[in-house]
Scaffold this motif. Structure first.
Motif, short mmCIF file in Angstrom:
data_model
loop_
_atom_site.label_atom_id
_atom_site.label_comp_id
_atom_site.label_asym_id
_atom_site.label_seq_id
_atom_site.Cartn_x
_atom_site.Cartn_y
_atom_site.Cartn_z
N LYS A 91 44.72 -18.98 -32.82
CA LYS A 91 43.90 -20.06 -32.28
C LYS A 91 44.70 -21.33 -32.05
CE LYS A 91 40.00 -17.75 -32.35
NZ LYS A 91 39.24 -17.44 -31.12
N CYS A 92 45.43 -21.78 -33.12
CA CYS A 92 46.13 -23.08 -33.01
C CYS A 92 47.64 -22.95 -33.06
CB CYS A 92 45.67 -24.01 -34.12
SG CYS A 92 46.09 -23.46 -35.79
N GLY A 93 48.18 -21.69 -33.32
CA GLY A 93 49.62 -21.49 -33.34
C GLY A 93 50.28 -21.90 -34.63
N TYR A 94 49.55 -22.17 -35.65
CA TYR A 94 50.11 -22.60 -36.94
C TYR A 94 50.90 -21.45 -37.55
CZ TYR A 94 50.41 -24.23 -41.76
OH TYR A 94 50.86 -24.61 -43.01
N PRO A 142 44.95 -22.43 -42.65
CA PRO A 142 44.76 -23.68 -43.39
C PRO A 142 44.66 -24.90 -42.48
CG PRO A 142 47.03 -22.96 -43.54
CD PRO A 142 46.30 -21.86 -42.86
N LYS A 143 44.96 -24.74 -41.16
CA LYS A 143 44.90 -25.89 -40.26
C LYS A 143 43.59 -25.95 -39.50
CE LYS A 143 47.32 -28.27 -36.54
NZ LYS A 143 48.48 -28.30 -35.64
N CYS A 144 43.21 -24.82 -38.83
CA CYS A 144 41.99 -24.85 -38.02
C CYS A 144 40.84 -24.10 -38.66
CB CYS A 144 42.26 -24.30 -36.62
SG CYS A 144 42.66 -22.50 -36.64
N GLY A 145 41.12 -23.30 -39.73
CA GLY A 145 40.06 -22.58 -40.44
C GLY A 145 39.68 -21.26 -39.82
N SER A 146 40.37 -20.84 -38.77
CA SER A 146 40.03 -19.54 -38.14
C SER A 146 40.43 -18.40 -39.06
CB SER A 146 40.77 -19.41 -36.79
OG SER A 146 40.38 -20.46 -35.94
N LYS A 147 39.72 -17.28 -38.92
CA LYS A 147 40.01 -16.11 -39.71
C LYS A 147 41.33 -15.46 -39.21
CE LYS A 147 38.04 -11.88 -41.50
NZ LYS A 147 36.88 -10.97 -41.52
N ARG A 148 42.20 -15.16 -40.16
CA ARG A 148 43.50 -14.60 -39.81
C ARG A 148 43.36 -13.12 -39.47
NH1 ARG A 148 47.77 -16.55 -44.31
NH2 ARG A 148 49.05 -15.09 -43.08
N GLU A 149 44.21 -12.69 -38.49
CA GLU A 149 44.22 -11.28 -38.11
C GLU A 149 45.06 -10.50 -39.12
OE1 GLU A 149 45.70 -11.09 -34.20
OE2 GLU A 149 44.00 -12.18 -33.32
N ALA A 150 44.60 -9.30 -39.38
CA ALA A 150 45.32 -8.47 -40.34
C ALA A 150 46.68 -8.06 -39.76
CB ALA A 150 44.51 -7.20 -40.66
N VAL A 151 47.69 -8.13 -40.63
CA VAL A 151 49.05 -7.80 -40.21
C VAL A 151 49.34 -6.35 -40.50
CG1 VAL A 151 51.47 -8.35 -40.46
CG2 VAL A 151 49.76 -10.15 -40.58
#
Length: 388
Positions: free
Chosen positions: A366-369, A379-388
């Motif tokens: 979402k934000c490229g963090y 931790p920056k935009c609060g979006s759910k992380r994709e599974a690696v």
């Protein structure tokens, strides 16, 4: 011979005993005794009958002693020679008394010689008319308030002066505070003087010590008086200063509370916390320096500045980084080496300090963090992380 026919009191209200000026009476004479009075008949220096208030006709029926008198052929009229005394039984107040000399003693608090006097008022009442006439009046024609005081002057002076001096010494009474004890003096002296007046048929109903005469004007007394009142003035001044300091401290404390409340209200209205305000202050201080190297002199590292940016939601951190021309975290920084903690760039495959391989970092879609730690949300935009 002319005989008196009306016998009545002709004195004033300030007189205790008054003797009628006429001494020749007959059995038809009228005796008038007012309320609160008594009349005593004397024959040949001896008291005869005692009459209370009322009107009386002098006859053998109400004066038995007349039966013993020799009747002279005067048509049933018995002339006789006697004396009549009128006694006021009313309480006579405001009788002034005073010591005729000063009491000499050593002042117990300050230890300097002192002389004082006393005066006041008393009220007397005749309790026993015959005793008063026999023991005090004698052949006098009247007994006034002034004469009463003169008769008892010696008793008054002796007991008053002795008692006051003893009490001042035993109770260590300060001469400048002696007026506080006037009621005590009055009550005690009344009890001491009552028997002396009772011996003469008088009742001491009231006794007051109204004034203690101090030696005003004497140099030594005035000196100690000034010292005495000066110490109280100093105490009062010290208390005033203490109270002023307390009031000032309370005012300052209230002012601080009010200022703090105002600042807190301002933070709520503008939407930031105390920690965020401190972050703004640090960022503003840092922006005043020309290069990032000056942070070291201030005790602030780039890592600390990154922390400040995190506290205020990244806004201040990004502003500081922009001010010094440093690239953003996403384009320039790949975090820190997990082996030695050295900062890493995104193009590094190995750590430039320890040579440890750099693990690949995932980024937020979402934000490229760049994620530096595992987690479920950015931790920056609060979006759910994709599974690696």
């Amino acid at each position: 011979m002319e005989f008196t026919s009306i016998i009545k009191y002709e004195g004033d209200n300030s007189t205790f005993v008054w003797k009628h000026p006429k001494e020749d009476f007959n059995t038809h004479s009228q005796l008038i005794v007012h309320e609160s009075q008594e009349a005593v008949f004397f024959l040949n220096g001896q008291p005869l009958d005692l009459f209370g208030s009322g009107r009386y006709t002098l006859e053998t029926a109400n004066i038995p002693i007349l039966q013993k008198l020799r009747n002279i052929p005067t048509g049933g009229v018995s002339p006789f020679h006697c004396e009549v005394y009128f006694i006021n039984k009313v309480e006579q107040m405001a009788i002034r008394w005073g010591t005729d000399s000063k009491v000499q003693y050593i002042e117990p608090v300050y230890g300097f010689p002192l002389s004082i006097g006393a005066n006041g008022e008393m009220s007397l009442r005749v309790q026993d008319s015959k005793r008063l006439l026999i023991n005090l009046v004698g052949t006098e024609r009247d007994l006034s308030q002034e004469r009463i005081v003169s008769y008892f002057r010696a008793v008054l002076m002796t007991k008053v002066k002795t008692y006051i001096a003893q009490v001042i010494k035993t109770k260590t009474i300060n001469i400048f505070e002696i007026d506080e004890h006037l009621l005590e003096f009055s009550d005690t002296l009344k009890g001491k003087l009552t028997p002396n007046f009772a011996d003469y048929g008088l009742s001491l109903d009231r006794f007051f010590v109204t004034t203690i005469a101090k030696p005003d004007g004497e140099a030594q007394y005035e000196k100690f008086k000034e010292l005495h009142f000066r110490q109280y003035a100093d105490i009062a001044e010290a208390k005033l200063q203490q109270q002023t300091a307390i009031i000032y401290a309370q005012t300052e404390a209230q002012k601080t509370v009010i200022d703090s409340q105002a600042i807190a209200t301002k933070r709520v209205q503008e939407g930031y916390t105390y920690q965020q305000e401190r972050g703004f202050d640090v960022a503003e201080k840092a922006a005043e320096n020309e290069a990032a190297g000056q942070f070291t002199g201030m005790g602030i590292g780039l890592g600390a500045m990154a922390g400040v940016g995190g506290v205020v939601g990244g806004v201040v951190g990004e502003a500081v980084q922009g001010a010094f021309g440093t690239p953003s975290a996403q384009s320039a920084s790949a975090g820190f080496c997990e082996n030695c903690g050295a900062p890493l760039q995104s193009s590094m495959a190995f750590c430039g300090e320890c040579g440890a391989p750099v693990a690949a970092k995932s980024t937020c879609s979402k934000c490229g963090y760049v994620f530096e730690r595992p987690g479920k949300f950015c931790p920056k935009c609060g979006s759910k992380r994709e599974a690696v």
